[in-house]
Scaffold this active site. Structure first.
Site, PDB file in Angstrom:
ATOM      1  N   ASP A   1       1.234   7.160  -7.740  1.00  0.00           N
ATOM      2  CA  ASP A   1       1.237   8.607  -7.957  1.00  0.00           C
ATOM      3  C   ASP A   1       1.348   9.364  -6.638  1.00  0.00           C
ATOM      4  OD1 ASP A   1      -1.222   7.890  -6.979  1.00  0.00           O
ATOM      5  OD2 ASP A   1      -2.384   9.126  -8.379  1.00  0.00           O
TER       6      ASP A   1
ATOM      7  N   HIS B   1       9.235 -11.749  14.315  1.00  0.00           N
ATOM      8  CA  HIS B   1       7.957 -11.701  13.601  1.00  0.00           C
ATOM      9  C   HIS B   1       7.571 -13.026  12.952  1.00  0.00           C
ATOM     10  CE1 HIS B   1       8.334  -7.040  13.468  1.00  0.00           C
ATOM     11  NE2 HIS B   1       7.768  -7.463  14.587  1.00  0.00           N
TER      12      HIS B   1
END
Length: 421
Positions: A39, A211
């Site tokens: 939301d 990474h």
């Protein structure tokens, strides 16, 4: 566009970058912020209320601007209004935005992805299907700014603007319209440096090597005894010879992919998909005291001072966070693309295989099985196999690979403002 001064821009996301872009563009253009995450859109709209958004730019003559987005929503149908769509969301969410916008997008919409990571154009083409040929995809290597929000949904700060940003346009014949429009939105800085093709952006992606490679070199089964660490190890500046060997193996395997593609597509240039060491020389020239080796570049890079491995726990009892985005994002949306294309080209990748097998176990995905990109979770990755591509002919078609007709070369220091963290 209804007339020469009217432009509607959708900005996707609700994090630092998305809020900065929204604040910046809302000063002049109809700007709609869109977020499909939970939301988030409703929370942002409520946080801003009737007030204007405040954007601070450190070091600028005009240090503060206020603006109001036209709307903040989670309704994908607003894509019908868009002349430009800018994605500033994590790469694992790109597919959701492409898929939800697809039914509503109008012909000629420019879609800029910051950053696109690896295979962004392939994913875009697959999600839009036949409609993709009427769109313009622009993949960027990085974000234009270093930025953060200071009061979520209401205030943000641009800490620094990069001098340049590398971007590629699909289809290439639309580059004048795409680069011109996006440069106009961004302003004079960062200057958009055109890369010949999105495959070069995909295979240049340093995060897909650095990474997972550094994580493996520190925490892989051959290097770590499984015991807690007293202190968080340095990430880049802690690279040792064994980790450097892993990184060199990975970057060499990616280079083999580049050379094979250039051989199979005469006239095509993947010059921007450089070695990892060259990437450091391009990006951090003047900030490293030892550039004789890849390890030296990483160990002596002042931009990396104090940056540590992602860890959980407390001093004396630190354990690695092996579900951090360095694995959970950079493996599915980066390394898997390179490995998948290498498999299609029948190029052996022993180092990438070793890192990928270890990484997939840490993030709970089944990607590679029996040395092949055919695991049950392959569709959750950017590997070509994840969208059903198993031949180079199909890859060429979906990626719209063509000879480089730009005649340009990689700009010296073109990535002087980029960062990898």
């Amino acid at each position: 566009m209804s007339d020469v001064t009217d432009c509607c821009v959708l900005v996707c996301g609700g994090g630092n970058a998305a809020q900065v872009v929204t604040g910046l563009l809302s000063t002049r253009y109809k700007t709609i912020a869109v977020s499909f995450f939970a939301d988030e859109a409703a929370k942002w709209k409520a946080a801003l209320g009737r007030d204007a958004f405040e954007l601070t730019t450190e070091g600028a003559a005009v240090g503060k601007i206020v603006s109001k987005p036209f709307d903040i929503t989670n309704d994908p149908s607003v894509a019908a209004q868009a002349d430009v769509i800018l994605l500033a969301v994590p790469s694992i969410a790109h597919g959701e935005y492409f898929e939800k916008f697809a039914p509503y997008m109008k012909k000629g919409t420019i879609v800029g992805v910051m950053p696109a990571r690896s295979g962004g154009d392939i994913l875009f083409a697959k999600k839009l299907g036949d409609k993709a040929k009427d769109m313009i995809f622009v993949g960027f290597e990085t974000l234009p700014w270093a930025c953060r929000f200071t009061e979520w949904g209401r205030k943000a700060t641009i800490l620094g603007t990069k001098n340049t940003i590398l971007g590629a346009v699909t289809p290439p014949e639309k580059k004048a319209k795409a680069i011109g429009t996006l440069q106009g939105l961004l302003g004079p800085f960062p200057l958009i440096i055109e890369s010949p093709n999105n495959l070069g952006i995909s295979l240049r992606n340093p995060g897909m090597v650095v990474h997972p490679g550094v994580m493996y070199g520190r925490w892989g089964p051959d290097f770590w005894d499984g015991k807690p660490k007293a202190e968080k190890p340095l990430f880049y500046q802690g690279v040792d010879e064994q980790t450097e060997k892993v990184l060199l193996g990975m970057t060499d395997e990616v280079q083999a992919v580049c050379r094979k593609v250039e051989q199979l597509v005469p006239g095509m240039s993947l010059r921007d998909a450089c070695t990892l060491k060259q990437w450091y020389l391009d990006c951090y020239d003047g900030q490293m005291s030892d550039t004789s080796t890849l390890k030296g570049c990483m160990n002596t890079n002042k931009a990396y001072n104090g940056l540590t491995h992602p860890c959980t726990g407390e001093p004396g009892k630190f354990m690695p966070d092996l579900k951090y985005r360095y694995l959970s994002e950079d493996v599915p949306t980066g390394l898997c693309f390179a490995k998948g294309l290498a498999e299609i080209l029948s190029i052996p990748t022993p180092t990438i295989d070793k890192v990928l097998l270890w990484a997939q176990a840490q993030i709970g995905l089944e990607i590679m099985v029996d040395g092949k990109m055919k695991g049950k979770d392959i569709s959750r990755t950017r590997a070509p196999q994840g969208v059903g591509i198993t031949s180079f002919e199909d890859f060429v078609k979906l990626a719209d690979l063509k000879a480089d007709v730009s005649g340009g070369g990689r700009a010296e220091g073109c990535m002087a403002g980029c960062t990898l963290q």
